[in-house]
Design an enzyme around this catalytic site. Structure first.
Site, PDB file in Angstrom:
ATOM      1  N   CYS A   1       0.832  -1.207   0.000  1.00 36.48           N
ATOM      2  CA  CYS A   1       0.000   0.000   0.000  1.00 36.48           C
ATOM      3  C   CYS A   1       0.871   1.264   0.000  1.00 36.48           C
ATOM      4  CB  CYS A   1      -0.979  -0.033   1.163  1.00 36.48           C
ATOM      5  SG  CYS A   1      -2.365   1.117   0.967  1.00 36.48           S
TER       6      CYS A   1
ATOM      7  N   HIS B   1      -3.742  -5.162   0.737  1.00 35.11           N
ATOM      8  CA  HIS B   1      -3.206  -5.635   2.022  1.00 35.11           C
ATOM      9  C   HIS B   1      -3.306  -7.154   2.106  1.00 35.11           C
ATOM     10  CE1 HIS B   1      -2.625  -1.782   4.174  1.00 35.11           C
ATOM     11  NE2 HIS B   1      -3.581  -1.352   3.356  1.00 35.11           N
TER      12      HIS B   1
ATOM     13  N   GLU C   1      -2.207  -9.022   4.427  1.00 36.28           N
ATOM     14  CA  GLU C   1      -2.218  -9.484   5.816  1.00 36.28           C
ATOM     15  C   GLU C   1      -3.624  -9.603   6.408  1.00 36.28           C
ATOM     16  OE1 GLU C   1      -1.666  -4.942   6.019  1.00 36.28           O
ATOM     17  OE2 GLU C   1      -1.128  -6.614   4.712  1.00 36.28           O
TER      18      GLU C   1
END
Length: 508
Positions: free
Chosen positions: A80, A166, A168
């Site tokens: 990002c 993202h 994660e």
């Protein structure tokens, strides 16, 4: 020789800790560093991940770093903001999005990049207000969504990658695979960060660090201090002395029960009842931070007195864990300091003790895994987290022995109720909070004007984020009735349905 690791550069993103946790779940060791305090370059660093950020690269105080010491030497992955920062530094163009790109998206184009190996067109999570509109000439696009052409890229001639989503967060369905491709594939990290390897290397390091010295350790009955004690005990045996202090702010019967449990584990433990001293130090204090400091300072005084009784005590063991360290380091953005931590900050000079923290690099769930591998009983490993200041920060307003008694009784009913109804293990942390307000009630034909308690139960993994638990209404009704009927001084019970963020788990 230092442990091989991936370093995560924290630009203040709320997801930075989640990146670390996801990588640790792959049995790969990683550490988080604030962008303005990067570690010295060494052969043990096998890769670098740049986190997201609440900042735009156009902000006047946007985080910046010099990556020249890492690029072309080790693989780099920008996530990002990290990806946008790479593009802007290399002459590409990042512009404000016409619409904020936030939420689920699907990758509609993917190339044969090693970063995306084994990943097919998949759902990812976007969360950015800026977007990459023009990549530098030596960049190549490796994936796109319907709205974002430069969804991911690779820099030609180096193992540097960037993705605007993202990986994660759980909404990115193949995010863990992408992180595995980067850490184990591209960075060639071994998946050897396991509980047994951690115990072996930590015990060996503790023996070298401590030599023949005596170690003292503050015990609380909680997971962290107990696992720290078990590691130290394995390393130095009876040269570790545990000190369990009753500050008058423990749960009902806790001092006696926990002390006995420690002795059954074979630990060398001293129990100290210093409740009167703590009550005196807290007299007239209502401010939360002032209470924490008074409790902390008194604890150090008591500890110092006990330490002087132990000949050749040169080390103080602490159960500091990684979230304590992260939350106590100020980084621009949401990762900023929330409150002071009793486990972080060192010792006063007059104590003349060196600090040893065997759990400093572990998240809470990792501590439990280590404890299980060490053979500790579930009564310690399954125990809910309990703050160092104890009930001192669950009594809003001034602390008095009478207010402690009221809260201990109410808290005991709540916790025992959770256990008896098989709800305790479904809750990460439960607490009862005594409020500094009184309300009107009716008992029999009499009007009452008594205190209010709030019940709190949350689910979490490591305390960084938490959701309130949907406890059954009939259970809450039963516990409320028992508290009001059995605890003199309480005539109203409420249930806290706030999550973290925006609220914290504790009220103070």
């Amino acid at each position: 020789m230092k442990q091989e690791e991936i370093i995560i550069v924290d630009f203040g993103s709320q997801y930075t800790q989640l990146i670390a946790r996801k990588i640790r779940e792959l049995n790969v060791f990683c550490e988080i560093y604030p962008y303005h305090h990067l570690p010295p370059v060494g052969e043990h660093i096998k890769g670098v991940i740049l986190s997201g950020s609440p900042y735009s690269i156009y902000d006047e105080d946007a985080p910046e770093i010099d990556l020249s010491v890492f690029r072309k030497k080790v693989p780099v992955l920008g996530i990002c903001y990290g990806a946008q920062w790479l593009v802007s530094q290399d002459g590409g163009k990042v512009e404000k999005s016409k619409i904020r790109e936030y939420g689920k998206a699907n990758l509609v184009y993917m190339d044969e990049s090693p970063l995306l190996r084994g990943v097919e067109n998949t759902q990812v999570w976007m969360s950015h207000a800026d977007t990459i509109t023009d990549i530098p000439p030596h960049y190549e696009i490796i994936c796109s969504t319907a709205d974002v052409i430069a969804g991911g890229f690779k820099v030609q001639g180096e193992e540097t990658y960037g993705i605007q989503f993202h990986p994660e967060v759980y909404h990115s369905l193949d995010g863990q695979k992408i992180l595995q491709n980067f850490t184990q594939g591209i960075c060639r990290m071994k998946a050897d960060w396991t509980p047994d390897s951690y115990i072996e290397t930590t015990v060996k390091a503790l023996r070298e660090q401590l030599g023949d010295d005596q170690v003292i350790l503050g015990l609380s009955g909680g997971v962290d201090s107990t696992v720290a004690a078990a590691l130290l005990h394995r390393a130095v045996g009876d040269r570790m002395t545990g000190i369990f202090v009753d500050n008058g702010l423990l749960r009902k019967n806790e001092f006696k029960e926990v002390l006995e449990n420690y002795k059954q584990l074979g630990f060398n433990v001293i129990g100290v009842d210093a409740s009167a001293k703590f009550y005196k130090a807290l007299q007239g204090i209502s401010d939360p931070e002032a209470k924490r400091k008074a409790i902390g300072n008194t604890f150090i005084e008591v500890f110092d007195e006990e330490a002087k009784k132990i000949q050749n005590a040169k080390w103080l063991g602490q159960g500091t864990i990684y979230p304590d360290v992260i939350e106590s380091v100020s980084v621009k953005g949401p990762s900023q300091t929330i409150k002071s931590h009793h486990n972080v900050g060192g010792l006063p000079d007059y104590m003349k003790l060196k600090l040893v923290e065997p759990l400093r690099m572990l998240f809470k769930d990792e501590v439990r895994k280590i404890g299980k591998e060490l053979g500790l009983p579930q009564l310690f490993l399954g125990r809910h987290p309990f703050p160092g200041p104890g009930l001192g920060i669950r009594i809003l307003g001034e602390i008095t022995p009478e207010r402690v008694r009221i809260l201990q009784e109410a808290d005991h009913i709540f916790i025992q109720g959770l256990i008896e109804h098989h709800l305790y293990d479904e809750v990460w942390q439960a607490a009862t909070i005594l409020l500094p307000v009184k309300t009107v009630g009716v008992m029999g034909d009499e009007r009452t004007y008594e205190s209010v308690v709030a019940l709190r139960a949350v689910s979490s993994t490591d305390g960084m984020t938490a959701e309130f638990v949907h406890l059954p209404f009939d259970f809450l009704q039963k516990i409320s009735g028992e508290i009001i009927n059995r605890v003199k001084g309480i005539n109203r019970v409420v249930y806290d349905i706030s999550s973290k963020p925006p609220a914290t788990i504790e009220w103070e």
